[in-house]
Design an enzyme around this catalytic site. Structure first.
Site, mmCIF file in Angstrom:
data_model
loop_
_atom_site.group_PDB
_atom_site.id
_atom_site.type_symbol
_atom_site.label_atom_id
_atom_site.label_comp_id
_atom_site.label_asym_id
_atom_site.label_seq_id
_atom_site.Cartn_x
_atom_site.Cartn_y
_atom_site.Cartn_z
ATOM 1 N N LYS A 170 1.275 17.654 -13.458
ATOM 2 C CA LYS A 170 1.553 19.131 -12.913
ATOM 3 C C LYS A 170 2.936 20.168 -13.432
ATOM 4 O O LYS A 170 2.916 20.957 -13.846
ATOM 5 C CB LYS A 170 1.415 19.395 -11.364
ATOM 6 C CG LYS A 170 1.511 20.648 -10.910
ATOM 7 C CD LYS A 170 1.155 20.783 -9.770
ATOM 8 C CE LYS A 170 1.209 22.103 -8.821
ATOM 9 N NZ LYS A 170 0.860 22.377 -7.535
ATOM 10 N N ARG A 195 -19.454 9.380 -38.193
ATOM 11 C CA ARG A 195 -19.195 10.291 -39.412
ATOM 12 C C ARG A 195 -19.740 11.736 -39.395
ATOM 13 O O ARG A 195 -19.123 12.484 -39.488
ATOM 14 C CB ARG A 195 -19.874 9.733 -40.689
ATOM 15 C CG ARG A 195 -19.417 8.306 -41.186
ATOM 16 C CD ARG A 195 -19.891 7.799 -42.342
ATOM 17 N NE ARG A 195 -21.266 7.422 -42.225
ATOM 18 C CZ ARG A 195 -22.111 7.483 -42.873
ATOM 19 N NH1 ARG A 195 -22.005 7.735 -44.288
ATOM 20 N NH2 ARG A 195 -23.463 6.849 -42.517
ATOM 21 N N TYR A 196 -20.775 11.825 -38.515
ATOM 22 C CA TYR A 196 -21.312 13.081 -38.031
ATOM 23 C C TYR A 196 -22.542 12.883 -37.135
ATOM 24 O O TYR A 196 -22.893 11.714 -37.122
ATOM 25 C CB TYR A 196 -21.629 14.038 -39.559
ATOM 26 C CG TYR A 196 -22.871 13.149 -40.561
ATOM 27 C CD1 TYR A 196 -24.118 13.103 -40.255
ATOM 28 C CD2 TYR A 196 -22.405 12.678 -41.749
ATOM 29 C CE1 TYR A 196 -25.128 12.453 -41.042
ATOM 30 C CE2 TYR A 196 -23.180 12.030 -42.295
ATOM 31 C CZ TYR A 196 -24.739 11.961 -42.435
ATOM 32 O OH TYR A 196 -25.378 11.290 -43.028
ATOM 33 N N PHE A 198 -53.726 11.660 -19.527
ATOM 34 C CA PHE A 198 -55.212 11.815 -19.497
ATOM 35 C C PHE A 198 -55.936 12.651 -20.474
ATOM 36 O O PHE A 198 -55.235 13.535 -21.161
ATOM 37 C CB PHE A 198 -55.772 12.184 -17.865
ATOM 38 C CG PHE A 198 -55.124 13.571 -17.429
ATOM 39 C CD1 PHE A 198 -55.448 14.634 -18.051
ATOM 40 C CD2 PHE A 198 -54.285 13.866 -16.317
ATOM 41 C CE1 PHE A 198 -54.813 15.770 -17.874
ATOM 42 C CE2 PHE A 198 -53.890 14.791 -15.980
ATOM 43 C CZ PHE A 198 -54.218 16.013 -16.666
ATOM 44 N N HIS A 220 -37.331 7.770 -36.299
ATOM 45 C CA HIS A 220 -36.928 8.722 -35.448
ATOM 46 C C HIS A 220 -37.231 8.497 -34.064
ATOM 47 O O HIS A 220 -37.770 9.334 -33.352
ATOM 48 C CB HIS A 220 -37.820 9.920 -35.836
ATOM 49 C CG HIS A 220 -37.777 10.605 -37.484
ATOM 50 N ND1 HIS A 220 -36.472 10.700 -37.759
ATOM 51 C CD2 HIS A 220 -38.514 10.574 -38.225
ATOM 52 C CE1 HIS A 220 -36.503 10.759 -39.195
ATOM 53 N NE2 HIS A 220 -37.873 10.888 -39.626
ATOM 54 N N ARG A 256 0.714 -1.156 0.080
ATOM 55 C CA ARG A 256 -0.093 -0.049 0.071
ATOM 56 C C ARG A 256 0.752 1.369 -0.008
ATOM 57 O O ARG A 256 0.494 2.374 -0.404
ATOM 58 C CB ARG A 256 -0.655 0.012 1.276
ATOM 59 C CG ARG A 256 -1.949 -1.083 1.026
ATOM 60 C CD ARG A 256 -3.065 -0.709 2.288
ATOM 61 N NE ARG A 256 -4.227 -1.054 1.980
ATOM 62 C CZ ARG A 256 -5.665 -0.728 2.448
ATOM 63 N NH1 ARG A 256 -5.558 0.158 3.258
ATOM 64 N NH2 ARG A 256 -6.524 -1.239 2.227
#
Length: 511
Positions: free
Chosen positions: A136, A213-214, A460, A274, A62
């Site tokens: 860093k 691709r897009y 509803f 869709h 550890r």
């Protein structure tokens, strides 16, 4: 002064070759535990970390690198005279390359046999500390987390005796991405363990599955990411066995089809456009189910997505092959079905063995401008019980179709209406700003198939107009959440026309 590299890795891919290249360039190697043992076995000169720290590795490993001789050697600013003076006074020598990847926390939590104590032991402490320190101080220290970057570093060392500032910044960005991902997995594990569903700060992490691709439109960039756990039965676990790469829209639409499909247990086909269901059919065989789904809306299915909860056989494939489809996803495809479908070179075939698995995610989220909305998955179907609120009760066959329609409308965008008959959709009216418009669209779509069908509404009825329109079209039963202050108006209209009406006590908005 000889330059030094500290190498301590769990993933040892190509690390021996990298260390051998460094020693060939005159670098000194410092290492820990298993990495050091591997280098020695390969005949690579190496200094053990305890020789650097003058302190033994302890507590079952550890503690081994948490020491000023390590962190000071990494963090000291090399063009700062005060730092150099302190290094000389304290006897700290610089470390110029840090190579580290972390204990396999992800792999451990993915192992169903791993217990809590084993998971805790795979939380790395010294590794992230070294990585963050080196990142860093990147102007002076090269830091590597990914074996794919070994060759780039070696090439630059050979040509320039150092890595470029551009490369160091690139590697630094990968470090903080790596440690942020790692820490997000740990915090996510504890949140799940403690059943914390709404933490004060939310940090989630995903892994890139593929660049697309897009996006929705060609001028938008897009990427597909996968969650780390619980991917079984989701699109991220599907294996593409044929066809073009999936597009952004393919992925969204197929996901919508899959969500809907998971509501059904008998052989069922969901056709989606869709992300909305446009045709659903359930039957004794999957070929019958597909024919039903196709007949439900032979126009919208063109260029659409098909999801099946049974293997695609030859008979089904032959019907499918006559239609232009973008994607077919199923638990499997027979050999004969593949021979038929692979003749269409652009058709994407996705194999998803656990397609019926429903406990696939704990939340649903979407971005808004400047924020992120998150909610539990909508895994429920009805409230405490179904309530017949009219004088006439639905027949057994009507009730079957009502539940079929209710499962369908749950996954149609709001305001949503679904009309069904004989476990087949006759018309789906999704995403309208007015519920009556959604109903009128669904009736128009169903045409002469509407008579004798049933209707489901995701919320509803605030007015009786939908009941009146349903009666005029020949609809015989209605299922809806109930809960409007004007429920009485709809109930009275249903009683007037002899329509059976059932309340579910649960709405299913989908925006």
């Amino acid at each position: 002064m000889m330059k030094r590299a500290l190498i301590s890795v769990f993933d040892k891919t190509n690390v021996v070759e990298f260390a051998r290249e460094l020693t060939g360039l005159g670098w000194e190697i410092i290492s820990t535990g298993g990495t050091s043992a591997k280098f020695k076995a390969e005949g690579i000169p190496v200094m053990d970390i305890s020789d650097l720290t003058k302190f033994p590795e302890c507590f079952d490993g550890r503690v081994k690198t948490l020491h000023p001789n390590v962190e000071g050697g990494i963090l000291a600013i090399r063009d700062n005279e005060a730092h150099i003076a302190q290094m000389n006074k304290l006897g700290i020598e610089p470390i110029d390359i840090v190579v580290c990847n972390l204990y396999p926390f992800k792999e451990t939590i993915l192992n169903p046999e791993a217990g809590h104590e084993e998971i805790i032991e795979n939380i790395d402490i010294g590794g992230p500390t070294m990585l963050r320190a080196a990142a860093k101080n990147y102007k002076f220290v090269t830091v590597i987390t990914d074996p794919e970057d070994y060759s780039k570093v070696i090439e630059e060392l050979k040509s320039d005796n150092d890595t470029s500032l551009e490369t160091k910044e690139y590697l630094t960005a990968k470090v903080f991405e790596h440690t942020a991902h790692y820490d997000a997995l740990i915090s996510g594990y504890f949140n799940k363990r403690l059943k914390i569903t709404s933490p004060k700060t939310l940090t989630i992490t995903y892994e890139k599955k593929q660049d697309l691709r897009y996006g929705e439109n060609p001028h938008q960039n897009a990427t597909f990411y996968s969650q780390i756990q619980e991917t079984e039965g989701t699109l991220t676990a599907a294996k593409k066995i044929h066809g073009k790469e999936l597009s952004y829209n393919n992925i969204g639409d197929t996901d919508g089809a899959l969500e809907t499909l998971k509501e059904f247990e008998e052989p069922t086909i969901v056709a989606a456009k869709h992300a909305n269901p446009c045709g659903i059919g359930s039957a004794k065989t999957i070929s019958e189910a597909f024919q039903k789904a196709y007949d439900a809306d032979p126009v919208s299915i063109f260029g659409g997505i098909v999801a099946s909860n049974r293997e695609i056989d030859k008979a089904t494939a032959e019907i499918m092959s006559g239609i232009f489809l973008e994607v077919i996803v199923a638990p499997s495809f027979s050999k004969e079905a593949l021979e038929v479908l692979t003749a269409k070179k652009n058709l994407r075939l996705l194999e998803l063995p656990e397609i019926l698995k429903s406990d696939y995610s704990s939340f649903k989220g979407k971005t808004v401008l400047g924020g992120f909305l998150i909610q539990e998955m909508d895994k429920e179907l009805i409230g405490e019980k179904l309530e017949v609120v009219t004088e006439r009760e639905p027949s057994e066959s009507e009730m079957e179709d009502l539940m079929f329609a209710w499962k369908t409308v749950k996954h149609a965008k709001s305001n949503g209406i679904a009309i069904a008959k004989n476990k087949t959709t006759c018309g789906v009216g999704p995403g309208q700003v007015s519920r009556i418009w959604a109903l009128e669209n669904a009736i128009r779509q169903g045409a002469d198939r509407i008579a004798g069908s049933v209707l489901a509404s995701d919320a509803f009825f605030p007015f009786s107009d939908c009941v009146e329109a349903a009666h005029a079209a020949g609809i015989t039963a209605i299922i809806q959440p109930g809960g409007s202050i004007r429920d009485k108006d709809s109930i009275e209209a249903a009683n007037k026309f002899g329509i059976a009406m059932v309340f579910t006590g649960m709405r299913h908005f989908k925006h």
